[in-house]
Every structure is written in C-alpha cells, then in structure tokens.
Write a protein that holds these residues in place. Structure first.
Motif, PDB file in Angstrom:
ATOM      1  N   ILE A 181      12.906  79.405  25.970  1.00  0.00           N
ATOM      2  CA  ILE A 181      11.764  79.033  26.813  1.00  0.00           C
ATOM      3  C   ILE A 181      12.276  78.408  28.120  1.00  0.00           C
ATOM      4  N   PRO A 182      13.022  79.175  28.929  1.00  0.00           N
ATOM      5  CA  PRO A 182      13.632  78.588  30.133  1.00  0.00           C
ATOM      6  C   PRO A 182      12.624  78.038  31.134  1.00  0.00           C
ATOM      7  N   PHE A 183      11.451  78.671  31.237  1.00  0.00           N
ATOM      8  CA  PHE A 183      10.480  78.205  32.222  1.00  0.00           C
ATOM      9  C   PHE A 183       9.804  76.912  31.773  1.00  0.00           C
ATOM     10  N   VAL A 184       9.589  76.757  30.471  1.00  0.00           N
ATOM     11  CA  VAL A 184       9.074  75.487  29.949  1.00  0.00           C
ATOM     12  C   VAL A 184      10.093  74.375  30.207  1.00  0.00           C
ATOM     13  N   LYS A 185      11.363  74.671  29.984  1.00  0.00           N
ATOM     14  CA  LYS A 185      12.408  73.656  30.212  1.00  0.00           C
ATOM     15  C   LYS A 185      12.472  73.261  31.682  1.00  0.00           C
ATOM     16  N   ARG A 186      12.329  74.232  32.574  1.00  0.00           N
ATOM     17  CA  ARG A 186      12.346  73.926  34.011  1.00  0.00           C
ATOM     18  C   ARG A 186      11.145  73.053  34.380  1.00  0.00           C
ATOM     19  N   TRP A 187       9.980  73.420  33.871  1.00  0.00           N
ATOM     20  CA  TRP A 187       8.755  72.630  34.097  1.00  0.00           C
ATOM     21  C   TRP A 187       8.929  71.208  33.569  1.00  0.00           C
ATOM     22  N   LEU A 188       9.448  71.095  32.353  1.00  0.00           N
ATOM     23  CA  LEU A 188       9.655  69.784  31.727  1.00  0.00           C
ATOM     24  C   LEU A 188      10.613  68.932  32.552  1.00  0.00           C
ATOM     25  N   ASN A 189      11.729  69.517  32.949  1.00  0.00           N
ATOM     26  CA  ASN A 189      12.719  68.766  33.717  1.00  0.00           C
ATOM     27  C   ASN A 189      12.191  68.332  35.072  1.00  0.00           C
ATOM     28  N   SER A 190      11.377  69.180  35.691  1.00  0.00           N
ATOM     29  CA  SER A 190      10.838  68.803  37.007  1.00  0.00           C
ATOM     30  C   SER A 190       9.932  67.580  36.883  1.00  0.00           C
ATOM     31  N   LEU A 191       9.209  67.476  35.788  1.00  0.00           N
ATOM     32  CA  LEU A 191       8.341  66.315  35.585  1.00  0.00           C
ATOM     33  C   LEU A 191       9.146  65.083  35.179  1.00  0.00           C
ATOM     34  N   ILE A 192      10.147  65.267  34.333  1.00  0.00           N
ATOM     35  CA  ILE A 192      10.999  64.139  33.940  1.00  0.00           C
ATOM     36  C   ILE A 192      11.698  63.537  35.158  1.00  0.00           C
ATOM     37  N   GLU A 193      12.104  64.398  36.087  1.00  0.00           N
ATOM     38  CA  GLU A 193      12.846  63.936  37.268  1.00  0.00           C
ATOM     39  C   GLU A 193      11.926  63.521  38.421  1.00  0.00           C
ATOM     40  N   SER A 194      10.625  63.626  38.219  1.00  0.00           N
ATOM     41  CA  SER A 194       9.693  63.327  39.310  1.00  0.00           C
ATOM     42  C   SER A 194       9.626  61.826  39.582  1.00  0.00           C
ATOM     43  N   GLU A 195       9.320  61.515  40.830  1.00  0.00           N
ATOM     44  CA  GLU A 195       9.139  60.121  41.229  1.00  0.00           C
ATOM     45  C   GLU A 195       7.988  59.485  40.453  1.00  0.00           C
ATOM     46  N   LEU A 196       6.944  60.263  40.189  1.00  0.00           N
ATOM     47  CA  LEU A 196       5.784  59.760  39.455  1.00  0.00           C
ATOM     48  C   LEU A 196       6.176  59.277  38.070  1.00  0.00           C
ATOM     49  N   PHE A 197       6.934  60.091  37.340  1.00  0.00           N
ATOM     50  CA  PHE A 197       7.325  59.712  35.986  1.00  0.00           C
ATOM     51  C   PHE A 197       8.236  58.487  36.004  1.00  0.00           C
ATOM     52  N   ARG A 198       9.191  58.481  36.906  1.00  0.00           N
ATOM     53  CA  ARG A 198      10.104  57.329  36.985  1.00  0.00           C
ATOM     54  C   ARG A 198       9.344  56.047  37.279  1.00  0.00           C
ATOM     55  N   ALA A 199       8.328  56.159  38.123  1.00  0.00           N
ATOM     56  CA  ALA A 199       7.569  54.965  38.526  1.00  0.00           C
ATOM     57  C   ALA A 199       6.824  54.328  37.362  1.00  0.00           C
ATOM     58  N   VAL A 200       6.381  55.148  36.391  1.00  0.00           N
ATOM     59  CA  VAL A 200       5.577  54.583  35.294  1.00  0.00           C
ATOM     60  C   VAL A 200       6.418  54.231  34.068  1.00  0.00           C
ATOM     61  N   MET A 201       7.723  54.458  34.133  1.00  0.00           N
ATOM     62  CA  MET A 201       8.575  54.169  32.987  1.00  0.00           C
ATOM     63  C   MET A 201       9.370  52.873  33.147  1.00  0.00           C
ATOM     64  N   GLN A 202       8.932  52.041  34.084  1.00  0.00           N
ATOM     65  CA  GLN A 202       9.568  50.733  34.237  1.00  0.00           C
ATOM     66  C   GLN A 202       9.299  49.887  32.993  1.00  0.00           C
ATOM     67  N   LYS A 203      10.298  49.149  32.560  1.00  0.00           N
ATOM     68  CA  LYS A 203      10.121  48.305  31.363  1.00  0.00           C
ATOM     69  C   LYS A 203       9.384  47.022  31.738  1.00  0.00           C
ATOM     70  N   HIS A 204       8.544  46.576  30.824  1.00  0.00           N
ATOM     71  CA  HIS A 204       7.807  45.328  30.989  1.00  0.00           C
ATOM     72  C   HIS A 204       8.044  44.462  29.765  1.00  0.00           C
ATOM     73  N   PRO A 205       8.018  43.137  29.933  1.00  0.00           N
ATOM     74  CA  PRO A 205       8.147  42.284  28.750  1.00  0.00           C
ATOM     75  C   PRO A 205       6.948  42.465  27.818  1.00  0.00           C
ATOM     76  N   THR A 206       7.173  42.309  26.537  1.00  0.00           N
ATOM     77  CA  THR A 206       6.087  42.452  25.552  1.00  0.00           C
ATOM     78  C   THR A 206       5.074  41.331  25.748  1.00  0.00           C
ATOM     79  N   TYR A 207       3.796  41.711  25.800  1.00  0.00           N
ATOM     80  CA  TYR A 207       2.715  40.746  26.017  1.00  0.00           C
ATOM     81  C   TYR A 207       2.289  40.133  24.693  1.00  0.00           C
TER      82      TYR A 207
END
Length: 197
Positions: free
Chosen positions: A169-195
């Motif tokens: 499934i090379p096209f699924v992998k390309r799609w997946l990687n583009s989202l993993i490497e996106s600025e949007l995804f990186r921005a929401v994966m910042q760690k926060h202390p447990t509330y």
C-alpha cells in the motif's frame, strides 16, 4: 491511556489547532480521571471540550464545531455522503479490527493474519485505490476526513511496523507519512503535564 495518544483526542486537537482555537489543555490518564472531567462528561471518555456552557464529548462534534468557527482551507467542503461513509467505516468496523490487531491477548480465538487481511480489505486497500489518483481521500486537498481517519491508520501502522512496511500500500504509506511529518500534527503532539483536580 494519556489523552495525547488517543486517536479520538488527536483528531479533535488537530481540528482545533487548524481553526486557531486556543483551549486550556488538560492531559489526563484514564486510570485516574479527574472529578472535574467526570462532572462535565459522566461517560468518562476523551476528548471533552467545555465551551460557552456546553459540553462536547464526541470527537467528530468537536471537529465540526471547530470548522464552523474557521475553515480557511475548506476542510469541510466535501461530499457529505462520501465523507460520512469513510468516517463510519473507520470508527465502526475498522476500529474493531484495529483493537483486535493491537490487543491479540484479548482475542485469543482470532487469527492475527486473518485480522490483518480483513483490515486490508475493509479499509487499507480501498484507501490505496483512492490515493493512487488523489493526494487525499476526498481529492487534491486535505480535508477533515483525512484528519479524522489518520490517527487510526497511524496507530494501526505502529502495532507491527515491520509487518506494515511489507504491506503493498505505497500510496497509503505516503499519505500517512505526509500527515505524520506535517506541522499540524507536530503542533498537537506537544507533551503536557498530567492534570489532577
């Protein structure tokens, strides 16, 4: 489970960030749910968004609410029937297969190769067919459908990375990687202390 890794919470955070909506982020562990969370949403699942006296505790409701406030790149301009079909397939039967694949100890009666085959037939191969001719699931632009489904495909790929890499499934992998490497995804994966309350 921490909220940061939950696929439902992930897609809600991505939509909120895309829409430029700032929220007070409360990272929780599901084994130790804060009382304030349970008072707001007794079902005790994530994500939960409290806004203007209302409580949204379904990830798709949070995504739609965010897009109503701001949708500069037209994430929401999609055929609703096609969009709903993808999301219902992902959130229903594919999520069930993902759980069976991810937690084989819970399903000792199942053959893992058969579970993988079912996931391929149900979701991954249909995605591959679409992504062969389009950059994203609904066409040439990223939409909320991609963002809603992406965290689940990411989670599936992480169960057995070597096995996933061998899948045709090379096209699924390309799609997946583009989202993993996106600025949007990186921005929401910042760690926060447990509330804690």
């Amino acid at each position: 489970m921490h909220l940061v890794r939950c696929p439902y919470a992930m897609r809600a955070r991505m939509a909120l960030h895309y829409a430029g909506i700032e929220v007070e982020h409360r990272e929780i562990t599901l084994r130790n749910k804060p009382r304030s969370m349970l008072l707001a949403s007794p079902k005790g699942t994530v994500p939960v968004l409290c806004v203007d006296g209302a409580v949204l505790d379904q990830s798709m409701d949070i995504m739609r609410w965010a897009l109503q406030h701001s949708d500069r790149d037209a994430w929401g301009l999609v055929d609703p029937n096609s969009a709903n079909a993808w999301i219902e397939k992902n959130d229903g039967p594919f999520k069930k297969l993902l759980d069976q694949y991810k937690y084989p100890n819970r399903y000792p009666e199942l053959n893992q190769a058969e579970v993988l085959g079912e996931a391929m037939d149900l979701m991954l191969l249909p995605m591959e067919m679409v992504l062969q001719s389009h950059s994203y699931l609904m066409g040439e632009g990223l939409t909320y459908v991609d963002v809603a489904i992406f965290p689940f495909i990411r989670q599936f790929s992480m169960v057995n990375p070597q096995e996933f890499e061998r899948l045709p499934i090379p096209f699924v992998k390309r799609w997946l990687n583009s989202l993993i490497e996106s600025e949007l995804f990186r921005a929401v994966m910042q760690k926060h202390p447990t509330y804690l309350d």
